[in-house]
Write a protein that holds these residues in place. Structure first.
Motif, PDB file in Angstrom:
ATOM      1  N   THR A 111      39.813  -6.512  23.934  1.00 10.49           N
ATOM      2  CA  THR A 111      38.637  -6.153  23.157  1.00 10.49           C
ATOM      3  C   THR A 111      37.380  -6.788  23.741  1.00 10.49           C
ATOM      4  N   ALA A 112      36.603  -6.154  24.267  1.00 12.80           N
ATOM      5  CA  ALA A 112      35.117  -6.458  24.699  1.00 12.80           C
ATOM      6  C   ALA A 112      34.133  -6.319  23.437  1.00 12.80           C
ATOM      7  N   TYR A 113      33.335  -7.280  23.368  1.00 10.28           N
ATOM      8  CA  TYR A 113      32.530  -7.142  22.241  1.00 10.28           C
ATOM      9  C   TYR A 113      31.265  -8.005  22.233  1.00 10.28           C
ATOM     10  N   GLU A 114      30.166  -7.710  21.633  1.00  9.98           N
ATOM     11  CA  GLU A 114      28.978  -8.331  21.596  1.00  9.98           C
ATOM     12  C   GLU A 114      28.655  -8.949  20.068  1.00  9.98           C
ATOM     13  N   VAL A 133      31.522  -3.437  19.267  1.00  9.79           N
ATOM     14  CA  VAL A 133      32.945  -3.467  19.777  1.00  9.79           C
ATOM     15  C   VAL A 133      32.854  -2.235  20.872  1.00  9.79           C
ATOM     16  N   TRP A 134      32.971  -2.473  22.082  1.00 11.79           N
ATOM     17  CA  TRP A 134      33.165  -1.345  23.370  1.00 11.79           C
ATOM     18  C   TRP A 134      34.368  -0.767  23.018  1.00 11.79           C
ATOM     19  N   ILE A 168      36.725 -14.802  29.343  1.00 13.14           N
ATOM     20  CA  ILE A 168      37.896 -14.052  28.770  1.00 13.14           C
ATOM     21  C   ILE A 168      38.931 -14.978  27.958  1.00 13.14           C
ATOM     22  N   LYS A 169      39.459 -14.746  26.611  1.00 11.01           N
ATOM     23  CA  LYS A 169      40.398 -15.678  25.976  1.00 11.01           C
ATOM     24  C   LYS A 169      41.616 -14.906  25.515  1.00 11.01           C
ATOM     25  N   GLU A 179      57.630  -2.427  22.218  1.00  7.26           N
ATOM     26  CA  GLU A 179      56.487  -2.923  23.290  1.00  7.26           C
ATOM     27  C   GLU A 179      55.945  -4.192  22.693  1.00  7.26           C
ATOM     28  N   VAL A 180      55.354  -4.956  23.942  1.00 10.39           N
ATOM     29  CA  VAL A 180      54.914  -6.202  23.593  1.00 10.39           C
ATOM     30  C   VAL A 180      53.458  -6.017  24.378  1.00 10.39           C
ATOM     31  N   GLU A 181      52.331  -6.487  23.912  1.00 11.95           N
ATOM     32  CA  GLU A 181      51.192  -6.408  24.285  1.00 11.95           C
ATOM     33  C   GLU A 181      50.316  -7.782  24.389  1.00 11.95           C
ATOM     34  N   TYR A 182      50.046  -8.446  25.578  1.00 11.27           N
ATOM     35  CA  TYR A 182      49.496  -9.423  25.714  1.00 11.27           C
ATOM     36  C   TYR A 182      47.992  -9.315  25.366  1.00 11.27           C
ATOM     37  N   ILE A 183      47.383  -9.953  24.316  1.00 15.36           N
ATOM     38  CA  ILE A 183      46.012  -9.557  23.680  1.00 15.36           C
ATOM     39  C   ILE A 183      45.043 -10.419  24.312  1.00 15.36           C
ATOM     40  N   TYR A 184      43.674  -9.945  24.681  1.00 13.04           N
ATOM     41  CA  TYR A 184      42.741 -10.808  24.957  1.00 13.04           C
ATOM     42  C   TYR A 184      41.526 -10.338  24.495  1.00 13.04           C
ATOM     43  N   ASP A 185      40.358 -11.233  24.257  1.00  6.84           N
ATOM     44  CA  ASP A 185      39.180 -10.827  23.786  1.00  6.84           C
ATOM     45  C   ASP A 185      38.133 -11.079  24.802  1.00  6.84           C
ATOM     46  N   LEU A 186      37.092 -10.390  25.005  1.00  8.70           N
ATOM     47  CA  LEU A 186      35.963 -10.739  26.108  1.00  8.70           C
ATOM     48  C   LEU A 186      34.594 -10.754  25.335  1.00  8.70           C
ATOM     49  N   PRO A 187      34.192 -11.873  24.732  1.00  7.11           N
ATOM     50  CA  PRO A 187      32.819 -12.086  24.230  1.00  7.11           C
ATOM     51  C   PRO A 187      31.930 -12.020  25.272  1.00  7.11           C
TER      52      PRO A 187
END
Length: 360
Positions: free
Chosen positions: A185-188, A196-197, A249-250, A269-277
Motif C-alpha cells: 500500500t502506497a500512501y501519503e 492511499v493510491w 518500504i516497510k 494464500e499467503v501475502e507478504y505485506i508492505y507499506d510505502l509511505p
C-alpha cells in the motif's frame, strides 16, 4: 451505525474453517503428500485435492504405466463392506511414486508440468488453466518430509529451503497448493489526512479484469524472494524507482486466507505485506505512481472514507480488499471501538491454512 468490514474479509477468506493435521481435511477433499510416510506421520500436506482432480490423476498415472513409463502417484485407500456386503472404499491420501521422489525436485517439477500441460491441451479444468501464465510458483513440503530427505536440498536459504518442486501458476489451484504473493500500500500523509493510491486493473488481465487493486501487488515466482518481487513489481506496475522503494518500504508481516473459487477450486494464500509511505508531494524525492506496463489502467488517490467506500462497493479484487482492511487496522483507522467484528476480522486475516509453508 458503523458498517462492518467483515464481509470484505469474508469475500477473500471464504473457505470454512476446518480441522488441520493430524485431523483429516473436510470431505470430500483428500490430502496430497510428497510421500506416504508424510501422511502417516500427520505432516502438513502439499495441498488438498478435489475428487474430479483425483480421477484425472488416476487416469493419467495409469496411462503412463500402460505405456511403459513409471507411474506418477500412488492412491492410499481404506475400505469396508456396507450393510449389504458390498465393499466400499475411499481414497484417503495421494502421494508421489517413491522412485520419482528420489529423483528430486527438478524431476518432480518436469512431471507436474507435463501433466498440467496435457490437461490444458485436452481442455480439462478450463477455469483455472485458462489463466495459464508461463510462470512457475514454488511448492513447499513440510521440512520434516521424508521426500525432502531423499532428494537434494534446495539452494534457497533461510525459511525457503523446503522446496518440493515448481509448478505453473495457473495449475496450483487444481491441487489445492499454497501460493504466495506480495501486496503493498502506497500512501501519503498520516492519520485522518492519509490518502492511499488505489489502481484499477487492466481490462485485459486474465484474472479480475477491471477491478480495483492494491497499490502494487504480484505473485512470487520460483527462485525470487518477497523483497525482490515487490521491488520489481513497483517498477513494472507503478513506475516507482528501486532506490525510492528500498529507502521507504516497510515490511508489515503477512496476511493469510483460504479462498475457494466460484468453480470450487481451493486457493490457500499467503501475502507478504508492505507499506510505502511516500515522501511529501512537494519534495524532490516525490514520485507519483503511474502505470508502466499493461497490467494497470489508472491510479486514484483516495481519502480514507473514499477507500472504505470502495471496499464496500464490491468493485475490488477480494484479496486486495482484505489487505486494505489489514492496512487500516495497523494504522489505527479501524479499531475495536469502531468495528463491531474486530476480533473475527483480525484472526481471519491470519488463519492457519493447514498446508505446507516455507519453513513449516
Amino acid at each position: 451505525m458503523t458498517r462492518s468490514l467483515l464481509s470484505v474479509v469474508a469475500t477473500a477468506d471464504n473457505f470454512p474453517l476446518y480441522a488441520i493435521p493430524p485431523s483429516s481435511p473436510p470431505s470430500p477433499y483428500v490430502p496430497f503428500h510428497l510421500t506416504l510416510s508424510d501422511h502417516l506421520n500427520h505432516l502438513s500436506p502439499l495441498g488438498l485435492l478435489r475428487q474430479d482432480v483425483i480421477r484425472e490423476m488416476k487416469e493419467i498415472s495409469s496411462k503412463w504405466e500402460k505405456e511403459g513409463e513409471e507411474g506418477i502417484w500412488e492412491f492410499e485407500e481404506n475400505g469396508k463392506p456396507d450393510e449389504t456386503g458390498n465393499w466400499l472404499s475411499e481414497i484417503t491420501c495421494v502421494y508421489f511414486n517413491e522412485n520419482l521422489v528420489k529423483k528430486g525436485s527438478n524431476e518432480l517439477g518436469k512431471v507436474m508440468a507435463k501433466v498440467a500441460r496435457s490437461w490444458k491441451d485436452q481442455g480439462k479444468f478450463p477455469g483455472p488453466l485458462a489463466g495459464w501464465r508461463d510462470e512457475l510458483y514454488t511448492i513447499y513440503a513440510s521440512p520434516k518430509s521424508s521426500g525432502l530427505q531423499q532428494s537434494a536440498k534446495s539452494s534457497q536459504s533461510g525459511s525457503f529451503d523446503n522446496v518440493a518442486f515448481n509448478l505453473e501458476r495457473a495449475a496450483c489451484a487444481l491441487f489445492g497448493l499454497a501460493t504466495f504473493g506480495v501486496h503493498m500500500t502506497a500512501y501519503e500523509g498520516e492519520g485522518v489526512n492519509m490518502k492511499v493510491w488505489v489502481p484499477r486493473r487492466s481490462k485485459t488481465k486474465a484474472t479480475w479484469p477491471g477491478k480495483l487493486d492494491n497499490s502494487v501487488a504480484g505473485g512470487i515466482t520460483a527462485g525470487s524472494t518477497p523483497l525482490e518481487t515487490i521491488v520489481k513489481e513497483c517498477d513494472e506496475e507503478a513506475s516507482l524507482p528501486e532506490d525510492l522503494v528500498k529507502r521507504y518500504i516497510k515490511n508489515r508481516g503477512v496476511a493469510t486466507y483460504f479462498y475457494i473459487t466460484e468453480d470450487g477450486f481451493l486457493q490457500p494464500e499467503v501475502e507478504y505485506i508492505y507499506d510505502l509511505p511516500l515522501p511529501p508531494s512537494n519534495s524532490a524525492e516525490y514520485v507519483r505512481p503511474a502505470p508502466h506496463d499493461d497490467e494497470v489502467e489508472s491510479f486514484a488517490l483516495l481519502t480514507i472514507p473514499e477507500l472504505i467506500g470502495a471496499l464496500h462497493s464490491g468493485d475490488m479484487k477480494p484479496n486486495c480488499g482484505l489487505v486494505y482492511v489489514d492496512f487500516l487496522i495497523r494504522h489505527g483507522l479501524i479499531t475495536p471501538e469502531t468495528e463491531p467484528n474486530f476480533l473475527e476480522i483480525t484472526w481471519r486475516m491470519k488463519r492457519t491454512l493447514g498446508v505446507a509453508m516455507p519453513g513449516i
